[in-house]
Design an enzyme around this catalytic site. Structure first.
Site, mmCIF file in Angstrom:
data_model
loop_
_atom_site.group_PDB
_atom_site.id
_atom_site.type_symbol
_atom_site.label_atom_id
_atom_site.label_comp_id
_atom_site.label_asym_id
_atom_site.label_seq_id
_atom_site.Cartn_x
_atom_site.Cartn_y
_atom_site.Cartn_z
ATOM 1 N N PRO A 175 0.640 -1.186 -0.059
ATOM 2 C CA PRO A 175 0.211 -0.028 -0.064
ATOM 3 C C PRO A 175 0.734 1.441 -0.024
ATOM 4 O O PRO A 175 0.308 2.230 -0.127
ATOM 5 C CB PRO A 175 -0.814 -0.029 1.249
ATOM 6 C CG PRO A 175 -0.358 -1.251 1.954
ATOM 7 C CD PRO A 175 0.632 -2.189 1.209
ATOM 8 N N GLU A 233 3.181 -8.143 7.989
ATOM 9 C CA GLU A 233 3.329 -6.520 8.232
ATOM 10 C C GLU A 233 4.138 -6.145 7.216
ATOM 11 O O GLU A 233 4.217 -4.696 7.190
ATOM 12 C CB GLU A 233 3.860 -6.516 9.691
ATOM 13 C CG GLU A 233 3.110 -6.860 10.878
ATOM 14 C CD GLU A 233 1.718 -5.918 10.759
ATOM 15 O OE1 GLU A 233 1.985 -4.947 10.896
ATOM 16 O OE2 GLU A 233 0.836 -6.403 10.603
ATOM 17 N N ARG A 247 -3.679 -6.773 -21.394
ATOM 18 C CA ARG A 247 -4.640 -6.341 -22.302
ATOM 19 C C ARG A 247 -3.993 -5.230 -23.211
ATOM 20 O O ARG A 247 -4.579 -4.763 -24.251
ATOM 21 C CB ARG A 247 -5.991 -5.965 -21.613
ATOM 22 C CG ARG A 247 -5.878 -5.073 -20.554
ATOM 23 C CD ARG A 247 -7.341 -4.451 -20.008
ATOM 24 N NE ARG A 247 -8.120 -4.006 -20.928
ATOM 25 C CZ ARG A 247 -9.159 -4.128 -21.579
ATOM 26 N NH1 ARG A 247 -9.459 -5.793 -21.387
ATOM 27 N NH2 ARG A 247 -9.856 -3.652 -22.462
ATOM 28 N N ASP A 269 -10.908 1.988 -24.364
ATOM 29 C CA ASP A 269 -11.043 1.798 -22.710
ATOM 30 C C ASP A 269 -11.156 2.971 -21.905
ATOM 31 O O ASP A 269 -10.708 4.061 -22.424
ATOM 32 C CB ASP A 269 -9.845 1.043 -22.263
ATOM 33 C CG ASP A 269 -9.995 -0.439 -22.593
ATOM 34 O OD1 ASP A 269 -10.968 -0.977 -23.053
ATOM 35 O OD2 ASP A 269 -9.071 -1.464 -22.316
HETATM 36 N N1 ADE Z 1 -1.046 -5.108 -0.455
HETATM 37 C C1 ADE Z 1 -1.636 -4.707 0.434
HETATM 38 N N2 ADE Z 1 -2.567 -3.694 0.222
HETATM 39 C C2 ADE Z 1 -2.130 -3.149 -1.107
HETATM 40 C C3 ADE Z 1 -2.533 -2.458 -2.284
HETATM 41 N N3 ADE Z 1 -3.571 -1.507 -1.871
HETATM 42 N N4 ADE Z 1 -1.956 -2.310 -3.193
HETATM 43 C C4 ADE Z 1 -0.797 -3.134 -3.606
HETATM 44 N N5 ADE Z 1 -0.594 -4.071 -2.703
HETATM 45 C C5 ADE Z 1 -1.142 -4.291 -1.439
#
Ligand code: ADE
Length: 239
Positions: free
Chosen positions: A94, A122, A160, A175
């Site tokens: 994230p 984690e 794609r 797209d």
């Molecule tokens: N791993 C956990 N959350 C994620 C996300 N939002 N994007 C990519 N990998 C992740």
């Protein structure tokens, strides 16, 4: 293009790459996709892939050794500067740069070999990021249990866009996002379904009119739902 996915849950990917456009692209040898179990690269007798975080805290951290060994095997080196041309090692977390259509296009145009490392727990030992990873990538501002669903999203989006992956060359150009806008609405037969009728302009065969209508609907929809995608004349987002 070659894509390798590194994960501790290889079964997660069973079947997902065996349908539709990705399956066709594999059969046509436009892309080769291999999923690898990080555990196979663990060298200790317990095949450990994770360990407790230094400094304390909850959860487990993916260890560096198996991931370094996997990259050395798949790329030929763990020296990021010595990767062959067109090699991208992507860590899914994230914390990464947000994946967008333009990023997918960049990968489709430039990358020859992509290795996706699915983060878990984690996190992943930061030395993986510091040394091996060329692109830390997120698919959005929310936390998944691991990088696996994100890897699936990114692989689908890139494949794609590869030349000849779609039946018709123009489909990807139309797209959503390829012109910076959301897609326009689409209709098929019947023209009248329970009294809900298809816009007249789509039925009259005037292609110039149809294109104009589609563009104006795409703009209208983007303004209503994603105004942030529309850049005003000063190059600023409307929001
Ligand atoms: N791993 C956990 N959350 C994620 C996300 N939002 N994007 C990519 N990998 C992740």
């Amino acid at each position: 293009m070659k894509i390798d996915v590194l994960t501790i849950f290889p079964e997660f990917f069973d079947a997902v790459f065996d349908f539709g456009i990705i399956r066709r692209a594999k059969l046509a040898e436009i892309v080769e996709i291999n999923v690898h179990d990080i555990r196979e690269y663990a060298t200790d007798k317990h095949k450990m892939v994770d360990d407790r975080p230094f400094g304390g805290g909850d959860g487990m951290v993916l260890k560096p050794e198996p991931i370094f060994a996997a990259i050395e095997n798949l790329v030929g080196t763990s020296d990021r500067d010595a990767y062959p041309d067109g090699t991208r090692v992507v860590l899914l977390t994230p914390q990464g740069r947000q994946f967008k259509q333009a990023v997918g296009q960049e990968f489709a145009d430039e990358a020859k070999h992509i290795v996706m490392i699915c983060g878990r727990y984690e996190g992943v030992d930061e030395r993986v990021n510091d040394t091996l990873v060329t692109d830390e990538m997120s698919i959005g501002d929310y936390v998944l249990s691991g990088g696996e669903p994100a890897a699936i999203v990114i692989v689908d989006s890139i494949v794609r866009l590869l030349p000849n992956a779609l039946g018709s060359d123009t489909s990807a150009e139309n797209d959503s996002f390829s012109d910076g806008l959301l897609d326009c609405p689409h209709y098929t037969r019947p023209a009248d379904f329970r009294g809900m009728t298809v816009p007249e302009v789509l039925l009259n065969g005037n292609h110039a009119e149809i294109e104009k209508w589609r563009f104006s609907k795409a703009l209208e929809k983007t303004r209503a739902i994603r105004p942030d995608l529309i850049i005003d004349t000063n190059g600023e987002s409307e929001r």
